[in-house]
Design an enzyme around this catalytic site. Structure first.
Site, PDB file in Angstrom:
ATOM      1  N   HIS A  55      -4.055 -18.590  50.892  1.00  0.00           N
ATOM      2  CA  HIS A  55      -5.240 -17.736  50.999  1.00  0.00           C
ATOM      3  C   HIS A  55      -4.861 -16.348  50.478  1.00  0.00           C
ATOM      4  CE1 HIS A  55      -7.507 -20.093  54.370  1.00  0.00           C
ATOM      5  NE2 HIS A  55      -7.003 -20.899  53.450  1.00  0.00           N
ATOM      6  N   GLU A  57      -5.040 -13.426  51.734  1.00  0.00           N
ATOM      7  CA  GLU A  57      -4.302 -12.597  52.682  1.00  0.00           C
ATOM      8  C   GLU A  57      -2.827 -12.963  52.710  1.00  0.00           C
ATOM      9  OE1 GLU A  57      -8.331 -13.478  54.810  1.00  0.00           O
ATOM     10  OE2 GLU A  57      -7.081 -14.416  53.284  1.00  0.00           O
ATOM     11  N   CYS A  85      -9.464 -15.984  58.358  1.00  0.00           N
ATOM     12  CA  CYS A  85      -9.515 -17.186  59.186  1.00  0.00           C
ATOM     13  C   CYS A  85      -8.410 -17.100  60.250  1.00  0.00           C
ATOM     14  CB  CYS A  85      -9.332 -18.425  58.308  1.00  0.00           C
ATOM     15  SG  CYS A  85      -7.656 -18.583  57.629  1.00  0.00           S
ATOM     16  N   CYS A  88      -4.838 -16.784  58.708  1.00  0.00           N
ATOM     17  CA  CYS A  88      -4.569 -15.455  58.145  1.00  0.00           C
ATOM     18  C   CYS A  88      -4.478 -14.393  59.236  1.00  0.00           C
ATOM     19  CB  CYS A  88      -5.620 -15.107  57.099  1.00  0.00           C
ATOM     20  SG  CYS A  88      -5.515 -16.200  55.656  1.00  0.00           S
TER      21      CYS A  88
END
Length: 170
Positions: A55, A57, A85, A88
């Site tokens: 992701h 992040e 999420c 993260c």
């Protein structure tokens, strides 16, 4: 930091999201800022690299850790175009990031405001400040991306629908 500074760095995160969009990834981008300068950048790469953990992040946190040569990002601020999420949010806490600023809500998987309030939980060992600044561009690029994806899926369904299954298409 002031809202003006937060918006400036959210724009930088948006530039990362555009990179994801261009390679047909979910368009989320992130930057890690320490002492007023960007030390890490990232955008979603999980589809291209077949890695569910990539992701924006996570990629930005990894980049920052490499650049400062330390896994602890004490005092850092993570700017991300979409609400983090659970995975993260956990990475943010473990890397000791001080604050997260995000530009759109993630109604499906959001772990800061939308579905969970991880950073507000008194049972977590690391406290993280957060700020939601509604950014139309961050929301719109996600809507555009998924609209195109749904359009492709609808077109594929139409091509494999009952007309073709009945032998009508030749």
């Amino acid at each position: 930091m002031s809202e003006k500074v937060d918006i400036r760095f959210l724009r930088e995160a948006y530039q990362e999201a555009l990179k994801a969009y261009r390679i047909d990834e979910v368009p989320v981008g992130a930057v890690v800022v320490m002492d007023g300068r960007i030390v890490g950048r990232g955008y979603n790469r999980r589809i291209k690299e077949n890695d569910a953990t990539l992701h924006a992040e996570i990629v930005a946190i990894q980049d920052a850790c490499r650049n400062i040569k330390n896994w602890r990002l004490d005092g850092a601020v993570l700017y991300v175009t979409n609400e983090p999420c659970l995975m993260c949010a956990g990475a943010v806490m473990h890397s000791r990031i001080k604050k997260v600023v995000f530009g759109s809500l993630n109604e499906k998987m959001g772990a800061v405001l939308s579905n969970f309030c991880v950073f507000d939980d008194n049972n977590t060992p690391y406290k993280v400040e957060y700020r939601y600044i509604e950014d139309r561009d961050s929301s719109q690029i996600l809507k555009d991306y998924f609209s195109v994806k749904r359009g492709r899926e609808d077109n594929e369904k139409n091509l494999t629908g009952s007309f073709y299954n009945r032998g009508g298409g030749r």
